[in-house]
Design a protein around this motif. Structure first.
Motif, mmCIF file in Angstrom:
data_model
loop_
_atom_site.group_PDB
_atom_site.id
_atom_site.type_symbol
_atom_site.label_atom_id
_atom_site.label_comp_id
_atom_site.label_asym_id
_atom_site.label_seq_id
_atom_site.Cartn_x
_atom_site.Cartn_y
_atom_site.Cartn_z
ATOM 1 N N UNK A 1 0.851 -1.326 -0.216
ATOM 2 C CA UNK A 1 0.095 -0.232 -0.055
ATOM 3 C C UNK A 1 0.898 1.311 0.272
ATOM 4 N N UNK A 2 0.435 2.251 -0.612
ATOM 5 C CA UNK A 2 1.079 3.613 -0.717
ATOM 6 C C UNK A 2 1.225 4.283 0.410
ATOM 7 N N UNK A 3 2.067 5.078 1.168
ATOM 8 C CA UNK A 3 2.054 5.596 2.263
ATOM 9 C C UNK A 3 3.135 6.856 2.244
ATOM 10 N N UNK A 4 3.034 7.771 2.900
ATOM 11 C CA UNK A 4 3.900 9.112 2.962
ATOM 12 C C UNK A 4 5.321 8.554 2.718
ATOM 13 N N UNK B 1 -2.366 9.840 -7.294
ATOM 14 C CA UNK B 1 -2.176 9.276 -6.084
ATOM 15 C C UNK B 1 -1.261 9.557 -5.091
ATOM 16 N N UNK B 2 -0.294 10.341 -5.730
ATOM 17 C CA UNK B 2 0.997 10.904 -4.635
ATOM 18 C C UNK B 2 0.320 11.905 -4.040
ATOM 19 N N UNK B 3 -0.597 12.691 -4.479
ATOM 20 C CA UNK B 3 -1.035 13.817 -3.741
ATOM 21 C C UNK B 3 -2.031 13.422 -2.646
ATOM 22 N N UNK B 4 -2.336 12.311 -2.366
ATOM 23 C CA UNK B 4 -2.983 12.125 -1.178
ATOM 24 C C UNK B 4 -1.876 12.102 -0.080
ATOM 25 N N UNK B 5 -0.627 12.153 -0.243
ATOM 26 C CA UNK B 5 0.382 11.793 0.621
ATOM 27 C C UNK B 5 1.574 13.154 0.707
ATOM 28 N N UNK B 6 1.574 13.998 -0.101
ATOM 29 C CA UNK B 6 2.325 15.199 -0.444
ATOM 30 C C UNK B 6 1.441 16.171 -1.165
ATOM 31 N N UNK B 7 1.533 17.052 -0.476
ATOM 32 C CA UNK B 7 0.378 18.234 -1.323
ATOM 33 C C UNK B 7 0.903 18.746 -2.829
ATOM 34 N N UNK B 8 2.388 18.688 -2.746
ATOM 35 C CA UNK B 8 2.921 19.252 -3.932
ATOM 36 C C UNK B 8 4.240 18.874 -4.139
ATOM 37 N N UNK B 9 5.039 19.138 -5.163
ATOM 38 C CA UNK B 9 6.458 18.786 -5.324
ATOM 39 C C UNK B 9 7.307 19.471 -4.232
ATOM 40 N N UNK B 10 7.273 20.666 -3.943
ATOM 41 C CA UNK B 10 7.971 21.573 -3.035
ATOM 42 C C UNK B 10 7.574 20.632 -1.723
ATOM 43 N N UNK B 11 6.506 20.137 -1.237
ATOM 44 C CA UNK B 11 6.345 19.416 0.013
ATOM 45 C C UNK B 11 7.233 17.903 -0.100
ATOM 46 N N UNK B 12 7.061 17.458 -1.345
ATOM 47 C CA UNK B 12 7.849 16.258 -1.621
ATOM 48 C C UNK B 12 9.135 16.200 -1.252
ATOM 49 N N UNK B 13 9.808 17.482 -1.695
ATOM 50 C CA UNK B 13 11.387 17.833 -1.750
ATOM 51 C C UNK B 13 11.596 18.158 -0.280
ATOM 52 N N UNK B 14 10.892 18.729 0.617
ATOM 53 C CA UNK B 14 11.080 18.935 1.867
ATOM 54 C C UNK B 14 10.996 17.599 2.515
ATOM 55 N N UNK B 15 9.937 16.620 2.251
ATOM 56 C CA UNK B 15 10.364 15.452 2.809
ATOM 57 C C UNK B 15 11.409 14.240 2.526
ATOM 58 N N UNK B 16 11.913 14.798 1.207
ATOM 59 C CA UNK B 16 13.099 13.808 0.975
ATOM 60 C C UNK B 16 14.296 14.379 1.523
ATOM 61 N N UNK B 17 14.370 15.802 1.913
ATOM 62 C CA UNK B 17 15.421 16.291 2.677
ATOM 63 C C UNK B 17 15.558 15.724 4.240
#
Length: 236
Positions: free
Chosen positions: A12-15, A49-65
């Protein structure tokens, strides 16, 4: 990433899974080629499906950091402040060498992410618990700058020839004897062993230069601490 995509069809997909897959993809492609669409393909899902776990690419990059910074070793038990900070910064450097895209992404953030804040708070705590004043620690953090996260911002980014490049003359020809025109630059450029692909400049040994500057800074902080240094202008 192919095996991860196949496994993703079942898991299952998760953040957390999205972030770790994003880090792995950036490791493979670099941050420049990274996209939400490509990440969705790797995970075997539609992009929405990704946007259920991150609002946008910037939030994704923050999470990757935050994923990357979370790989930095915790403080060593029983170590003095200087050894502990040195160990953590060199651990941060090893982490960023594994994730070579991460330094530029960290620099692109508009503010520190939660994991970065937690890391900085922990390092500040090491200085303060070691007896450094809040005043000195404030200036220490400024002096260390990006070194705290394992990378340094150099005057000229990117490797180059060890000797200065010959300038071009007004008529398009090469000016004679560039080393003669800039003798001190040429002297220093040729003074030490060099590696290829350096980011310090001139093909210098990045790891040596990083540790050299780090040790100079830590030794200086220790000296100021012993002297009871303060930035207050009227201090005795």
């Amino acid at each position: 990433m192919t095996q991860q995509r196949r496994a993703g069809a079942r898991a299952p997909l998760s953040r957390e899974r999205v972030l770790r897959a994003a880090v792995a993809l950036a490791d493979e492609t670099g941050a420049e080629a990274f996209s939400m669409r490509r990440l969705a393909q790797e995970l075997g899902v539609v992009p929405m499906a990704l946007y259920k776990h991150v609002a946008n690419k910037e939030e994704l990059l923050d999470g990757m950091v935050d994923v990357v910074v979370g790989e930095i070793d915790p403080p060593a038990a029983g170590a003095d402040w200087k050894s502990s900070v040195r160990q953590r910064i060199l651990s941060a450097r090893r982490v960023l060498l594994r994730h070579r895209w991460a330094a530029r992404v960290i620099e692109s953030r508009t503010g520190p992410t939660p994991a970065v804040l937690a890391y900085l708070d922990s390092v500040i705590g090491t200085f303060r618990d070691g007896g450094l004043s809040a005043d000195l620690t404030h200036h220490v953090m400024h002096a260390l700058g990006s070194r705290l996260l394992g990378f340094s911002q150099e005057l000229f980014d990117g490797g180059g020839a060890a000797a200065p490049t010959a300038p071009t003359g007004a008529a398009g020809g090469t000016a004679p004897d560039a080393a003669g025109a800039y003798p001190r630059v040429a002297e220093i450029a040729a003074a030490a062993a060099h590696d290829t692909g350096s980011v310090v400049g001139g093909g210098c040994d990045d790891q040596f230069e990083f540790e050299f500057a780090l040790d100079l800074l830590l030794d200086g902080f220790e000296r100021l601490h012993r002297q009871g240094w303060t930035s207050a202008p009227d201090a005795p």
